[in-house]
Design a protein around this motif. Structure first.
Motif, PDB file in Angstrom:
ATOM      1  N   LEU A 156     -54.344  37.420   3.261  1.00 10.59           N
ATOM      2  CA  LEU A 156     -53.164  36.954   2.536  1.00 10.59           C
ATOM      3  C   LEU A 156     -52.745  35.582   3.020  1.00 10.59           C
ATOM      4  O   LEU A 156     -52.181  34.787   2.270  1.00 10.59           O
ATOM      5  CB  LEU A 156     -52.011  37.940   2.740  1.00 10.59           C
ATOM      6  N   GLN A 173     -45.253  42.256  -8.348  1.00  7.32           N
ATOM      7  CA  GLN A 173     -44.796  42.261  -6.976  1.00  7.32           C
ATOM      8  C   GLN A 173     -43.953  41.023  -6.684  1.00  7.32           C
ATOM      9  O   GLN A 173     -43.990  40.037  -7.420  1.00  7.32           O
ATOM     10  CB  GLN A 173     -45.974  42.326  -6.001  1.00  7.32           C
ATOM     11  N   VAL A 175     -43.028  38.494  -3.346  1.00  8.14           N
ATOM     12  CA  VAL A 175     -43.332  38.089  -1.974  1.00  8.14           C
ATOM     13  C   VAL A 175     -42.165  37.247  -1.471  1.00  8.14           C
ATOM     14  O   VAL A 175     -41.902  36.163  -1.998  1.00  8.14           O
ATOM     15  CB  VAL A 175     -44.642  37.279  -1.888  1.00  8.14           C
ATOM     16  N   TYR A 194     -49.265  46.779  14.509  1.00  7.99           N
ATOM     17  CA  TYR A 194     -50.046  46.147  13.453  1.00  7.99           C
ATOM     18  C   TYR A 194     -51.447  45.796  13.967  1.00  7.99           C
ATOM     19  O   TYR A 194     -51.614  45.381  15.114  1.00  7.99           O
ATOM     20  CB  TYR A 194     -49.356  44.867  12.966  1.00  7.99           C
ATOM     21  N   ASP A 198     -52.034  40.379   8.146  1.00  2.78           N
ATOM     22  CA  ASP A 198     -51.772  40.795   6.765  1.00  2.78           C
ATOM     23  C   ASP A 198     -50.849  42.006   6.716  1.00  2.78           C
ATOM     24  O   ASP A 198     -50.012  42.130   5.810  1.00  2.78           O
ATOM     25  CB  ASP A 198     -53.082  41.126   6.054  1.00  2.78           C
ATOM     26  N   GLU A 199     -50.987  42.907   7.664  1.00  2.00           N
ATOM     27  CA  GLU A 199     -50.144  44.098   7.679  1.00  2.00           C
ATOM     28  C   GLU A 199     -48.680  43.726   7.877  1.00  2.00           C
ATOM     29  O   GLU A 199     -47.787  44.330   7.272  1.00  2.00           O
ATOM     30  CB  GLU A 199     -50.594  45.057   8.784  1.00  2.00           C
ATOM     31  N   LYS A 202     -47.561  42.342   4.493  1.00  2.35           N
ATOM     32  CA  LYS A 202     -47.478  43.376   3.462  1.00  2.35           C
ATOM     33  C   LYS A 202     -46.295  44.310   3.679  1.00  2.35           C
ATOM     34  O   LYS A 202     -45.599  44.692   2.738  1.00  2.35           O
ATOM     35  CB  LYS A 202     -48.776  44.179   3.420  1.00  2.35           C
ATOM     36  N   GLN A 203     -46.057  44.703   4.926  1.00  5.88           N
ATOM     37  CA  GLN A 203     -45.026  45.685   5.214  1.00  5.88           C
ATOM     38  C   GLN A 203     -43.617  45.109   5.218  1.00  5.88           C
ATOM     39  O   GLN A 203     -42.648  45.829   4.975  1.00  5.88           O
ATOM     40  CB  GLN A 203     -45.308  46.374   6.548  1.00  5.88           C
ATOM     41  N   ILE A 206     -43.651  41.910   1.220  1.00  5.06           N
ATOM     42  CA  ILE A 206     -44.151  42.154  -0.130  1.00  5.06           C
ATOM     43  C   ILE A 206     -43.575  43.464  -0.666  1.00  5.06           C
ATOM     44  O   ILE A 206     -43.674  44.510  -0.022  1.00  5.06           O
ATOM     45  CB  ILE A 206     -45.694  42.197  -0.159  1.00  5.06           C
ATOM     46  N   TYR A 207     -42.978  43.373  -1.862  1.00  4.80           N
ATOM     47  CA  TYR A 207     -42.347  44.530  -2.492  1.00  4.80           C
ATOM     48  C   TYR A 207     -42.850  44.653  -3.930  1.00  4.80           C
ATOM     49  O   TYR A 207     -43.128  43.633  -4.580  1.00  4.80           O
ATOM     50  CB  TYR A 207     -40.820  44.369  -2.533  1.00  4.80           C
TER      51      TYR A 207
END
Length: 305
Positions: A156, A173, A175, A194, A198-199, A202-203, A206-207
């Motif tokens: 990402l 989505q 961001v 993590y 990227d995790e 993302k967590q 990003i929704y």
């Protein structure tokens, strides 16, 4: 209520009274819009029943206020034909009607505002809300900058842009804006949570776009969170802003979620009002919208005989 002293000043007093009544009407209209939003949202049966009761009270308030306006309009149209004593009697009757009506209106309005406050907190569970968009705290800025980088396939980090809010209808989505260097620091300090950068993104950033729907409720929630979690304001100040932004239909709730401070939001709203969003420099905003489908025109081919 009209204070009658001289006939020549009466028209100004009436016009002032009309402005007061119209301000009350504006409040009732705003409360009606808020209640309508809640009625269309997911609330329990008892709350729905109470919302409908309060909606009927609002309708009654609006009727009472319109009655007062009718009386004032009649007074303006007939005042030139009334004697001083006739005007005094008319105004006395109006003031009596105003006192009776306004007592009912204030009583209903207070109970309605309390209901809206309580149901708002119930729907959104605000006191239990965690502000995931701010997991990377200010302390990260001053943290150790010896990063541990991860090997990420299709990272990402290579596809997203620093400090940019992305509202993507194509990917369904949102961001939220982030600082990649801070994210790397946060990742380095939380290797037990993590496995990749990227995790973290993302967590925490990003929704699904559905997270911000319905927009009115989401505006309320994000404004409340901004004030309570990031500005550490009182609950009343948070609710005040939340109600103010509830019906600001030009404001996407993700923008509120992206603002670090109330000053950031104020600057954005000022740019929005002046139609000069290019001047907003707190973070970039990118919209991804699917291309419009163009229907092929049907051509009529005429054959030459």
């Amino acid at each position: 209520m009209i204070k009658y002293s001289k006939k020549q000043n009466l028209l100004d007093n009436i016009n002032t009274e009309v402005q007061v009544i119209n301000s009350y009407l504006s409040l009732q209209t705003a409360l009606t819009e808020q209640l309508s939003v809640f009625i269309n949202s997911k609330i329990n049966k008892s709350s729905l029943d109470n919302a409908i009761v309060n909606l009927n009270r609002l309708k009654q308030n609006i009727v009472l206020l319109n009655n007062l306006l009718d009386v004032l309009e009649n007074l303006k149209s007939t005042m030139s034909f009334l004697t001083d004593s006739g005007l005094e009697i008319y105004i006395k009757d109006y003031n009596s009607l105003f006192t009776t009506n306004i007592t009912t209106i204030f009583s209903y309005t207070n109970s309605i505002q309390e209901f809206i406050r309580d149901i708002s907190l119930e729907i959104m569970g605000i006191e239990k809300e965690t502000n995931n968009s701010n997991i990377v705290s200010e302390s990260l800025t001053n943290s150790n900058t010896n990063y541990i980088f991860s090997n990420v396939t299709d990272s990402l980090c290579n596809t997203l842009v620093d400090n940019t809010l992305v509202i993507s209808e194509t990917k369904k989505q949102v961001v939220l804006p982030y600082n990649l260097e801070n994210v790397k620091v946060y990742f380095n300090n939380n290797l037990d949570k993590y496995s990749t950068i990227d995790e973290v993104i993302k967590q925490n950033y990003i929704y699904p776009i559905s997270h911000f729907k319905p927009f009115a409720i989401s505006r309320f929630k994000e404004a409340y969170i901004l004030m309570r979690k990031r500005e550490h304001s009182s609950r009343m100040n948070a609710l005040s802003l939340a109600f103010e932004l509830l019906t600001n239909y030009n404001l996407h709730p993700a923008i509120i979620a992206s603002c670090k401070t109330i000053d950031d939001l104020d600057i954005y709203l000022a740019c929005l009002e002046d139609n000069r969003l290019d001047n907003f420099d707190k973070f970039n905003i990118k919209y991804e919208i699917p291309p419009a489908k163009i229907k092929e025109s049907k051509k009529v081919v005429l054959e030459n005989n």
